[in-house]
Design a protein around this motif. Structure first.
Motif, PDB file in Angstrom:
ATOM      1  N   GLU A  68      10.980  -0.196  -5.740  1.00 26.47           N
ATOM      2  CA  GLU A  68      11.057  -1.482  -6.431  1.00 26.47           C
ATOM      3  C   GLU A  68       9.674  -2.001  -6.827  1.00 26.47           C
ATOM      4  OE1 GLU A  68      13.595  -4.514  -5.472  1.00 26.47           O
ATOM      5  OE2 GLU A  68      15.208  -3.132  -5.939  1.00 26.47           O
ATOM      6  N   GLU A  69       8.658  -1.409  -6.270  1.00 30.09           N
ATOM      7  CA  GLU A  69       7.309  -1.882  -6.543  1.00 30.09           C
ATOM      8  C   GLU A  69       6.708  -1.128  -7.716  1.00 30.09           C
ATOM      9  OE1 GLU A  69       5.753  -4.337  -5.178  1.00 30.09           O
ATOM     10  OE2 GLU A  69       7.385  -4.752  -3.781  1.00 30.09           O
ATOM     11  N   GLU A  70       6.513  -1.812  -8.810  1.00 35.50           N
ATOM     12  CA  GLU A  70       5.946  -1.148  -9.970  1.00 35.50           C
ATOM     13  C   GLU A  70       4.600  -0.513  -9.648  1.00 35.50           C
ATOM     14  OE1 GLU A  70       5.907  -2.927 -13.707  1.00 35.50           O
ATOM     15  OE2 GLU A  70       8.091  -2.796 -13.759  1.00 35.50           O
TER      16      GLU A  70
ATOM     17  N   LEU B   6      13.798   2.893  -0.995  1.00 38.85           N
ATOM     18  CA  LEU B   6      14.272   1.954  -2.010  1.00 38.85           C
ATOM     19  C   LEU B   6      13.273   0.824  -2.211  1.00 38.85           C
ATOM     20  CD1 LEU B   6      18.098   1.714  -1.205  1.00 38.85           C
ATOM     21  CD2 LEU B   6      17.042   2.561  -3.293  1.00 38.85           C
ATOM     22  N   GLU B   7      12.679   0.390  -1.121  1.00 33.01           N
ATOM     23  CA  GLU B   7      11.674  -0.668  -1.247  1.00 33.01           C
ATOM     24  C   GLU B   7      10.488  -0.208  -2.086  1.00 33.01           C
ATOM     25  OE1 GLU B   7      10.659  -1.872   2.658  1.00 33.01           O
ATOM     26  OE2 GLU B   7      12.315  -3.300   2.807  1.00 33.01           O
TER      27      GLU B   7
ATOM     28  N   THR C 210      18.678   6.693  -8.571  1.00 33.19           N
ATOM     29  CA  THR C 210      18.572   6.267  -7.165  1.00 33.19           C
ATOM     30  C   THR C 210      19.787   6.707  -6.353  1.00 33.19           C
ATOM     31  OG1 THR C 210      19.309   4.140  -7.977  1.00 33.19           O
ATOM     32  CG2 THR C 210      17.014   4.319  -7.336  1.00 33.19           C
TER      33      THR C 210
ATOM     34  N   ARG D 190       4.768  -0.408 -18.226  1.00 38.97           N
ATOM     35  CA  ARG D 190       6.214  -0.504 -18.047  1.00 38.97           C
ATOM     36  C   ARG D 190       6.767   0.821 -17.551  1.00 38.97           C
ATOM     37  NH1 ARG D 190       9.577  -2.914 -22.623  1.00 38.97           N
ATOM     38  NH2 ARG D 190      11.040  -2.723 -20.897  1.00 38.97           N
TER      39      ARG D 190
ATOM     40  N   ALA E  27      15.577   6.015 -12.768  1.00 38.90           N
ATOM     41  CA  ALA E  27      16.992   6.408 -12.756  1.00 38.90           C
ATOM     42  C   ALA E  27      17.263   7.364 -11.619  1.00 38.90           C
ATOM     43  CB  ALA E  27      17.382   7.050 -14.088  1.00 38.90           C
TER      44      ALA E  27
ATOM     45  N   LEU F 205      17.198   4.922   4.024  1.00 41.88           N
ATOM     46  CA  LEU F 205      16.775   4.833   2.634  1.00 41.88           C
ATOM     47  C   LEU F 205      15.928   3.597   2.405  1.00 41.88           C
ATOM     48  CD1 LEU F 205      19.968   5.787   0.652  1.00 41.88           C
ATOM     49  CD2 LEU F 205      18.025   7.185   1.318  1.00 41.88           C
ATOM     50  N   ARG F 206      16.012   2.690   3.317  1.00 41.09           N
ATOM     51  CA  ARG F 206      15.352   1.409   3.155  1.00 41.09           C
ATOM     52  C   ARG F 206      13.934   1.489   2.610  1.00 41.09           C
ATOM     53  NH1 ARG F 206      16.281  -3.518   5.546  1.00 41.09           N
ATOM     54  NH2 ARG F 206      15.507  -5.029   4.042  1.00 41.09           N
TER      55      ARG F 206
END
Lengths: 340, 340
Positions: free
Chosen positions: B259-261, B255-256, B236, B230, B234, B251-252
């Motif tokens: 999002e991927e753990e 940011l992508e 972003t 897990r 924070a 930023l695309r």
DNA sequence: TCTGGCACTCGACTGTAGCGAGTGCCAGTC
DNA sequence: GACTGGCACTCGCTACAGTCGAGTGCCAGA
């Protein structure tokens, strides 16, 4: 001040075109793409009226028209037809949610699913503790003066806290403590515990009373009073879609707002019934989100609501599609929760 | 082709100025702001050499110089002096972390603290299950054929799973099941459980064996095999600092990636010892992060490492400051964990 | 080895002109 | 009275030319 049917049709056409192209729409393009049955000049007259009424506006004098927040509101309330989900989407939802192994997993899958289907930012609130009932309390000794309190709620949420005991406690005493607490509290709504907790302390045998008191304090303070809400967020990358045109050029305020749990809870957590809610631009109370729209709804097993979920995007969003998706996902999640 | 001391000083000055101003730095500005003791012309010669060696580059002819990834690397390895934290920062760290009530809280506070102090994106991995030991297993019956398995780890992590039993089980049997499982597994590293689990099944009395088998399967599958990690994230919003100049305009991809753990775990989770690691631009294996730098370290009580934490920002970041902060926060968190 | 000087480059900025999408208005038609 | 075609007008966008200035590379001299 009545808007006749054609004017409404014009507004609808403007919203649909603008959402699709993201460019101000002019009178000629409008008559070409929609069967309005009238000439551009007529449409222009209608547009002038719509603008006067505040439903659309011109970015600059010689540009096409763009819907205002008020225009979107009218569109959502009266002009949009529900867009049924495609079978593929339905299947995607079912398949995606089916494999979840626990609550965490359900929430994470849901939020990713929402973000993916709507191509926007998704937020899902974990089932609220305040709306949960205690299923079981567990006490695990760590040392003689410390134990971990684990609370399992009927919604699947599990919370743990460290309890520092005022005095050492034997293993047997811990077992008694657990039994007493469970007898009194299992099945009770967390929001209803405060009065019961006092009784719990009073009815404890004297040698357990100090321990029970600290235990109760922890329980109340951390689980009830400062209502411990949790959230999951996904799809922030979608904010960059539409290349900075949305959100008036700066993602900053939006990203900042998304970092504040309090803000997010305000957005999607205020759900009484399972009514779906749409807040458009200025209707949002949070200043940082004046350029965004939020579609949110409650969810839960059956008719009860245990939490909220929603989607945030530019005011220029596909409202019918988003509404349909949010509603469908919430219903599926509700069914899933009902099974457990 | 050794770089003499002055050339190194020039490089350091360039890095420091560029990080501070975010603008290509020219030879004149350099001699004005730093005591190099030579003229701009000399600095220009040094710059030419530094450029030839790949440590700096010119965005366009007629512009100042900008450090390359290689230049930052040299700076970090040999030129930067450790920047001690201010007492105010130390106090902020202590105060911020002191109030944490449980593991979730510790992790959330830590990640926010890191983001705030470094003004960048922060990532904190929860203590890894693979590196945790079982402290207690709890079984809570939901119906006769269903129970919730709760595993409490010594690192404070608590995981729960739904177990669907092959056949109904009486309350007494559940108690036996729990006792057996705890006897065998408490104190064991999760990564070491697989062989023990087989023994556990074999040694169970026949009437418990089917239940124990499903239980074990759930335990292994969900907690060990697909190692359930897990993360908390924070800051972003800090990506928008520096207004799109960093991250080459978009930023695309960043940011992508965030999002991927899996990606994040790769970034901060690969920690063996508590050595701090700096990955600069191209050194990152993830394509989306070629324009970013990552400062990461392991943390844990005492000398053992239970997880990773780190910070992600533009290659143009304040390395000495960031490194000092990450290191300090990791140490404080380690101490905090050691207390529990 | 360093320095001052000088010619050169090239991005940033400014002002101008032309283009075109789109409008508002008006006179005419059904 | 409602709709339509036509027309003049607005104004953002793009292209282009010209200027400015920061910064460089190089060279001759100390």
């Amino acid at each position: 001040m009545g808007l006749d049917d054609r004017k409404l049709a014009v507004l609808r056409a403007i919203v649909e075109d603008y959402v699709a192209t993201q460019e101000p729409v002019g009178s000629r393009a409008l008559v070409e793409r929609h069967q309005l049955g009238v000439s551009p000049a007529t449409v222009r007259n209608d547009m002038a009226v719509l603008e006067e009424e505040g439903y659309i506006r011109q970015p600059h004098t010689s540009a096409g028209r763009v819907p205002t927040d008020r225009g979107y509101r009218l569109f959502v309330d009266r002009l949009s037809r529900v867009k049924p989900l495609s079978p593929a989407e339905r299947r995607a939802i079912e398949r995606f949610l089916a494999g979840a192994v626990d609550l965490d997993d359900v929430v994470h899958r849901t939020v990713r699913l929402l973000a993916q289907l709507t191509r926007q930012v998704a937020v899902v609130q974990y089932p609220s503790l305040a709306r949960s009932r205690v299923r079981h309390l567990e006490l695990v000794p760590i040392s003689t003066t410390r134990l971990t309190l684990v609370m399992i709620a009927d919604t699947g949420r599990v919370e743990q806290r460290l309890v520092e005991l005022p005095a050492p406690l034997l293993a047997d005493a811990v077992i008694d403590l657990r039994r007493l607490a469970n007898e009194k509290l299992v099945g009770v709504r967390l929001s209803d515990t405060p009065p019961l907790v006092q009784a719990l302390i009073d009815e404890s045998p004297p040698h357990l009373r100090p321990a029970m008191t600290t235990l109760s304090t922890v329980l109340l303070e951390t689980l009830v009073e400062r209502h411990e809400e949790r959230l999951a967020l996904a799809g922030t990358a979608n904010l960059t879609r539409g290349g900075l045109l949305d959100f008036q050029g700066s993602l900053r305020p939006v990203l900042e707002a998304l970092e504040e749990e309090v803000v997010l809870l305000k957005l999607i957590g205020e759900v009484e019934a399972s009514t779906l809610r749409v807040r458009i631009g200025d209707e949002n109370e949070i200043d940082n989100l004046r350029a965004a729209s939020v579609v949110s709804t409650g969810y839960g097993p059956g008719a009860t609501i245990v939490g909220g979920m929603g989607v945030l995007g530019p005011t220029r969003m596909d409202y019918p599609g988003t509404i349909a998706t949010v509603r469908a996902v919430a219903r599926y999640v509700g069914e899933l929760l009902a099974q457990n």
